[in-house]
Design a protein around this motif. Structure first.
Motif, short mmCIF file in Angstrom:
data_model
loop_
_atom_site.label_atom_id
_atom_site.label_comp_id
_atom_site.label_asym_id
_atom_site.label_seq_id
_atom_site.Cartn_x
_atom_site.Cartn_y
_atom_site.Cartn_z
N VAL A 103 -12.25 24.64 -4.61
CA VAL A 103 -13.54 23.96 -4.38
C VAL A 103 -13.43 23.09 -3.13
O VAL A 103 -12.31 22.78 -2.70
N VAL A 104 -14.57 22.68 -2.57
CA VAL A 104 -14.55 21.81 -1.40
C VAL A 104 -14.01 20.44 -1.81
O VAL A 104 -14.42 19.90 -2.84
N PRO A 116 -20.14 27.10 8.44
CA PRO A 116 -19.55 28.00 7.45
C PRO A 116 -20.32 29.32 7.33
O PRO A 116 -21.46 29.42 7.79
N ARG A 117 -19.67 30.28 6.74
CA ARG A 117 -20.34 31.50 6.30
C ARG A 117 -20.73 31.32 4.83
O ARG A 117 -19.98 30.67 4.09
N HIS A 118 -21.85 31.89 4.44
CA HIS A 118 -22.22 31.93 3.02
C HIS A 118 -21.89 33.34 2.54
O HIS A 118 -22.57 34.29 2.89
N ALA A 137 -8.83 38.34 -2.48
CA ALA A 137 -8.60 36.98 -2.99
C ALA A 137 -9.89 36.36 -3.52
O ALA A 137 -9.90 35.74 -4.59
N MET A 138 -11.00 36.55 -2.79
CA MET A 138 -12.28 35.98 -3.23
C MET A 138 -12.77 36.70 -4.48
O MET A 138 -13.33 36.07 -5.39
N GLY A 139 -12.56 38.00 -4.54
CA GLY A 139 -12.94 38.77 -5.72
C GLY A 139 -12.20 38.29 -6.95
O GLY A 139 -12.79 38.09 -8.02
N LYS A 182 -14.22 28.48 9.36
CA LYS A 182 -13.79 29.32 10.48
C LYS A 182 -12.33 29.73 10.40
O LYS A 182 -11.91 30.69 11.04
N HIS A 183 -11.54 28.98 9.60
CA HIS A 183 -10.13 29.34 9.42
C HIS A 183 -9.96 30.32 8.25
O HIS A 183 -8.84 30.58 7.83
N LYS A 184 -11.08 30.78 7.72
CA LYS A 184 -11.09 31.72 6.59
C LYS A 184 -10.61 31.12 5.27
O LYS A 184 -10.14 31.83 4.39
N ASN A 185 -10.73 29.80 5.14
CA ASN A 185 -10.54 29.18 3.82
C ASN A 185 -11.84 29.36 3.06
O ASN A 185 -12.91 29.25 3.66
N PHE A 186 -11.75 29.62 1.77
CA PHE A 186 -13.00 29.75 1.00
C PHE A 186 -13.06 28.72 -0.12
O PHE A 186 -12.03 28.32 -0.66
N TYR A 187 -14.28 28.28 -0.41
CA TYR A 187 -14.50 27.23 -1.41
C TYR A 187 -15.68 27.62 -2.30
O TYR A 187 -16.73 28.01 -1.79
#
Ligand code: MV4
Length: 472
Positions: free
Chosen positions: A153-154, A229-231, A277-279, A303-308
């Motif tokens: 999470v963020v 960010p990307r959604h 990983a996101m899946g 942008k560093h491809k971390n996901f939250y």
């Protein structure tokens, strides 16, 4: 009134929830309108299930009314007195004897109290349980639950902010910029970005006022603000045994004021490893709460491809069609089968093709996207190989001013993203809607945009996108 009587009587009857659901529904009432109501009717027909449409007087000529086996007028145009009225919808259930209800999206789709009324009444709500809807509807509870599940999470405050002082202290710890969010929010309402300490007090007051006015709940929490960010959201499906699988991602970064305009799958930003990983994180999220039904786990990807983890949508979404195209599965059928107690295959799906969806809204893009309701004088849908159009409208149809402005979804599918964009550009050129303004000119220009073509965009992309005058 009908529904209160039945709830009182229900203590003497067997609740459907007490029975093991092992047979398919006979009749589904669709508590929605427009393209999604029609979408659900189509699948029901293919499954041999009878359908009931409900409609307001403004929607009497909509295709969802025409194509349902039965239709019940539930009230005047105002949503509050029709599609949002629980007693009116339950009265329609009562008189038609439907054994399941599909809520679609919007309206009552994520209303836990409504899902509860359905359960008490003995009609199967096609979707998650009231507890699951409630847990994900409150954003702080959702976030706390995801931390426990081990989903990233963020970074931010744990729980509600008590007061201004502790909020300021929290910001120092997290580091600016930060974002204030309403726990009852979602979809951008009640959000405030704070770049430096001096701005905090005003943002805090405004966020609380807005949250109180919109949700009658002024609970606020803080997060580190993720820039550009990307959604990216993961579609999941989970059955009543608690088993979940993922159906890959959709990139929904092309938004304007929190309204999605274009969605696609796969995301041009994800690597194979990140997708996996996101899946897996999305499956973890769904299985941790014993989720039942189809749902979407929304992530922000920096942008560093971390996901939250951001939010979980406990409904079918507008953009589910993109996923249907890339994995070649009917998600409404999946929802109905899960609700009837059938197990899922348990297989995760990865896209083998590319799909893009453009939302065709009755809006004037040259006048700040303002709604453009009225009569459609001519309508020629795009057609051809790899082109799908989901819509409830036709030539001669009167778009009522009371509801959402989306009138059609144009979805194209091709082997590669590049081919898909070319196909979409071609399809947009042959899509003719006259009598009203639509978002088609915007989509044409977006498909021609070099950054979009290169897959270089984030959620702020449309803030700087310049619309050129329309060529005639
Ligand atoms: C954020 C964010 C940046 N950092 N949270 C917008 C809607 C709501 N679901 C959450 N949103 C955002 N949350 C952090 N910590 C940026 C947004 C955001 C956004 C997110 C997805 C799609 C479009 C957006 C547009 C503006 C802001």
């Amino acid at each position: 009134m009908l529904y209160w009587l039945t709830i009182i009587n229900s203590q003497f009857t067997i609740h459907s929830s007490q029975l093991i659901q092992n047979s398919m529904f006979k009749k589904i009432l669709i508590a929605n309108r427009g393209e999604i109501a029609l979408r659900v009717i189509r699948t029901c027909k293919e499954m041999g299930i009878k359908t009931v449409a409900v409609y307001s007087t403004a929607d009497k000529d909509s295709l969802h009314v025409r194509f349902a086996d039965e239709a019940v007028c539930i009230g005047p145009p105002s949503s509050a007195e029709s599609y949002l009225s629980v007693p009116r919808i339950m009265a329609a259930v009562e008189i038609t004897n439907a054994d399941a209800l599909h809520p679609g999206y919007g309206f009552l789709a994520e209303n836990a109290d409504f899902a509860e009324v359905c359960a008490e009444y003995g009609i199967k709500f096609i979707g998650p349980t009231p507890e699951q809807i409630r847990k994900m509807g409150d954003k702080i509870t959702a976030k706390e639950t995801m931390i426990k599940a081990g989903v990233p999470v963020v970074p931010g405050s744990e729980g509600l902010l008590k007061d201004l002082k502790s909020g300021l202290k929290m910001c120092e710890e997290i580091g600016y910029p930060v974002i204030l969010k309403a726990t009852a929010g979602g979809g951008g309402k009640g959000m405030r970005i704070v770049w430096k300490p001096e701005e905090f007090e005003e943002a805090w007051d405004k966020a609380r006022q807005e949250a109180k006015a919109s949700f009658t709940n002024d609970g606020i929490y803080i997060e580190k603000f993720i820039e550009e960010p990307r959604h990216i959201e993961i579609q999941v499906a989970a059955d009543q045994t608690g088993k979940a699988c993922h159906l890959s991602e959709r990139d929904c970064s092309i938004q304007r004021r929190h309204q999605k305009l274009v969605e696609e799958s796969p995301s041009p930003f994800l690597t194979k490893a990140l997708r996996k990983a996101m899946g897996e994180a999305a499956i973890l999220a769904a299985e941790y709460i014993g989720y039942e039904g189809v749902g979407t786990v929304e992530f922000l990807v920096d942008k560093h491809k971390n996901f939250y983890f951001m939010e979980m949508n406990t409904r079918i979404q507008v953009e589910h069609t993109v996923t249907e195209e890339v994995i070649d599965h009917d998600l409404i059928k999946e929802q109905i089968k899960i609700a009837a107690g059938e197990p899922i295959s348990g297989k995760n799906y990865f896209p083998t093709m590319h799909a893009i969806e453009c939302r065709i809204n009755a809006e004037d893009v040259y006048k700040d996207f303002r709604p453009s309701p009225g009569k459609i004088t001519s309508f020629h849908s795009a057609k051809g190989h790899g082109v799908r159009v989901d819509t409830h409208v036709y030539a001669g149809y009167m778009i009522p001013p009371y509801y959402d402005s989306m009138i059609a979804k144009l979805i194209c599918r091709a082997q590669t993203r590049e081919e898909c964009i070319k196909k979409m550009r071609r399809a947009l050129d042959e899509f003719i809607v006259e009598g009203i303004k639509t978002t088609i000119p915007f989509h044409r220009q977006l498909m021609d945009d070099e950054s979009f073509q290169k897959g270089k965009f984030h959620t702020g992309f449309l803030d700087t996108f310049e619309l050129k005058p329309e060529k005639k």
